[in-house]
Design a protein around this motif. Structure first.
Motif, short mmCIF file in Angstrom:
data_model
loop_
_atom_site.label_atom_id
_atom_site.label_comp_id
_atom_site.label_asym_id
_atom_site.label_seq_id
_atom_site.Cartn_x
_atom_site.Cartn_y
_atom_site.Cartn_z
N LYS A 81 -5.36 6.31 -4.42
CA LYS A 81 -4.59 5.36 -3.74
C LYS A 81 -4.62 4.09 -4.49
O LYS A 81 -3.50 3.50 -4.68
CB LYS A 81 -4.76 5.35 -2.29
CG LYS A 81 -3.98 4.42 -1.74
CD LYS A 81 -4.12 4.09 -0.20
CE LYS A 81 -3.06 3.23 0.55
NZ LYS A 81 -2.92 1.92 -0.12
N ASP A 128 -0.63 2.89 -5.26
CA ASP A 128 -0.43 1.44 -5.05
C ASP A 128 0.28 0.86 -6.25
O ASP A 128 1.40 0.20 -5.94
CB ASP A 128 -1.74 0.64 -4.73
CG ASP A 128 -2.30 0.81 -3.28
OD1 ASP A 128 -1.37 1.38 -2.34
OD2 ASP A 128 -3.44 0.23 -2.96
N ALA A 165 4.08 2.02 -6.19
CA ALA A 165 4.88 1.30 -5.33
C ALA A 165 5.06 -0.05 -5.85
O ALA A 165 6.24 -0.54 -5.79
CB ALA A 165 4.06 1.15 -3.95
N LEU A 198 4.66 2.42 2.29
CA LEU A 198 3.77 1.64 1.87
C LEU A 198 4.06 0.28 1.71
O LEU A 198 3.17 -0.74 1.77
CB LEU A 198 3.54 2.18 0.12
CG LEU A 198 2.84 3.33 0.08
CD1 LEU A 198 2.90 4.00 -1.28
CD2 LEU A 198 1.49 3.56 0.55
N ARG A 199 5.39 -0.14 1.40
CA ARG A 199 5.97 -1.48 1.28
C ARG A 199 7.09 -1.45 2.04
O ARG A 199 8.43 -1.42 1.37
CB ARG A 199 6.18 -1.67 -0.14
CG ARG A 199 4.98 -1.61 -1.08
CD ARG A 199 3.89 -2.52 -1.08
NE ARG A 199 2.90 -2.49 -2.04
CZ ARG A 199 1.95 -1.58 -1.87
NH1 ARG A 199 1.64 -1.21 -0.84
NH2 ARG A 199 0.84 -1.75 -2.90
#
Length: 381
Positions: free
Chosen positions: A97, A102, A105, A231-232
């Motif tokens: 992740k 991350d 994203a 995620l965002r």
């Protein structure tokens, strides 16, 4: 055990019997890595299979067709049991992740088109997993990638796979010289994927007819936007679709829903000529569109270069090479002009369409199958 110079060199390049050579095989649960493990076990090597659990195990169990998912962990374990070597599953969820998901994203939010499989090889499989292999006192680590490692005058070199249709050099350009000295790619010389499947049948593997994985492992059904939105959430901010002069021609529901070169799904009617996404501007929340000619690029800025040549990158003002700017396209003639040890400009001798920040630019020797490394494209047209 020290090398015995009187013993013939085995197929992995060590001067000792296979039984005294420990090799960790990175097993995704697919046919390729399973064949590598079975082949080496059959040759008498001291094989240790390792599979990485990279994302939520509960969700993974329900998803087929992607590497490192629950069903694939089960398949890797079955192959190890059948061939009689130990198999371990390592929980790398947090590492994966932080190092891959991350950034994936964030890159999309910045208007780039990332290639997470490269970062996974670079930051997880060939870094942390490789260190784990050393901790297990392995002499080397083998994978099922279609690429070749050949010994040159100055040590191991990275070369394209024999089968150009299966070649994975685009995803492995960031392999370092130190990593290359430890890695082995037993399938790179095979003429076709059919040969791999025949080997799987020869060893009686349960995965012999298993389909190849198609999607990025943590992106169900290729729907990047849904993953990024989880995620965002701010990625869904709407904005304007503008032409090359800045005139508003439409609206959108988030820059993440678009990629450079996209033609379909723009929702703009009344135009006589087809238009394409030519640029993404996340700061202004703009999707910039224009004619196909606006996609053509000849000058590409590159950074984070990993150089795999015997001569230093800065030893020449120009390198006449071939480059790939997308995994699905053949290498194109180009001139590489170094700026520093890690930055350069690439000039394509013929323009390429749809070059996107966040993609890789991989360097190839014009006169052989050797790969000279590569770097990351870091800004658009």
């Amino acid at each position: 055990m020290p090398l015995d110079s009187t013993h013939p060199v085995n197929s992995l390049g060590f001067a000792k019997p296979p039984s005294q050579t420990r090799v960790v095989v990175a097993m995704s649960g697919g046919v390729d890595s399973s064949v590598v493990a079975a082949m080496l076990a059959d040759e008498g090597y001291d094989v240790v299979g390792v599979t990485l659990q990279l994302y939520d195990h509960g969700a993974a169990l329900a998803k087929k067709g992607a590497c490192c998912a629950g069903v694939d962990i089960h398949d890797a374990r079955r192959v190890a049991e059948e061939m009689g070597f130990p198999h371990y599953v390592l929980d790398y969820e947090n590492v994966f992740k932080d190092a891959v998901i991350d950034e994936f994203a964030d890159a999309y939010l910045a208007g780039a088109t990332p290639v997470p499989c490269i970062r996974c090889n670079e930051r997880v499989k060939f870094k942390d997993l490789l260190e784990t292999a050393k901790d297990l006192d392995a002499d080397c680590m083998a994978t099922g990638h279609y690429i070749q490692r050949k010994m040159g005058d100055n040590g191991p070199e990275l070369h394209s796979a024999t089968d150009a249709n299966r070649d994975q050099s685009y995803f492995l350009f960031s392999t370092t010289e130190d990593q290359l000295s430890y890695l082995r790619f037993p399938l790179g010389h095979l003429a076709s994927k059919d040969e791999t499947r025949k080997l799987a049948q020869k060893y009686g593997l349960v995965v012999a007819d298993k389909p190849d994985s198609q999607d990025i492992c943590f992106v169900p059904d290729g729907n990047y936007a849904s993953v990024i939105l989880k995620l965002r959430p701010e990625a869904a901010d709407p904005g304007d679709i503008v032409d090359l002069d800045g005139n508003v021609v439409g609206s959108h529901k988030g820059v993440i829903h678009y990629t450079i070169g996209q033609r379909r799904g723009l929702g703009i009617g009344g135009l006589t000529d087809p238009i394409y996404v030519v640029k993404l501007d996340p700061e202004k929340k703009h999707v910039v569109v224009g004619p196909k000619s606006a996609l053509s690029t000849r000058i590409i800025p590159i950074r984070e270069i990993n150089w795999l040549n015997d001569e230093p990158l800065m030893s020449k003002e120009e390198w006449h090479i071939s480059v790939k700017v997308r995994s699905t396209r053949p290498p194109r003639d180009a001139i590489l002009r170094p700026i520093s040890e890690t930055e350069a400009t690439v000039e394509l001798l013929s323009a390429e369409e749809g070059v996107s920040p966040g993609q890789a630019c991989v360097f190839y020797d014009n006169d052989s199958s050797r790969i000279f490394g590569g770097g990351w494209i870091w800004r658009g047209n």
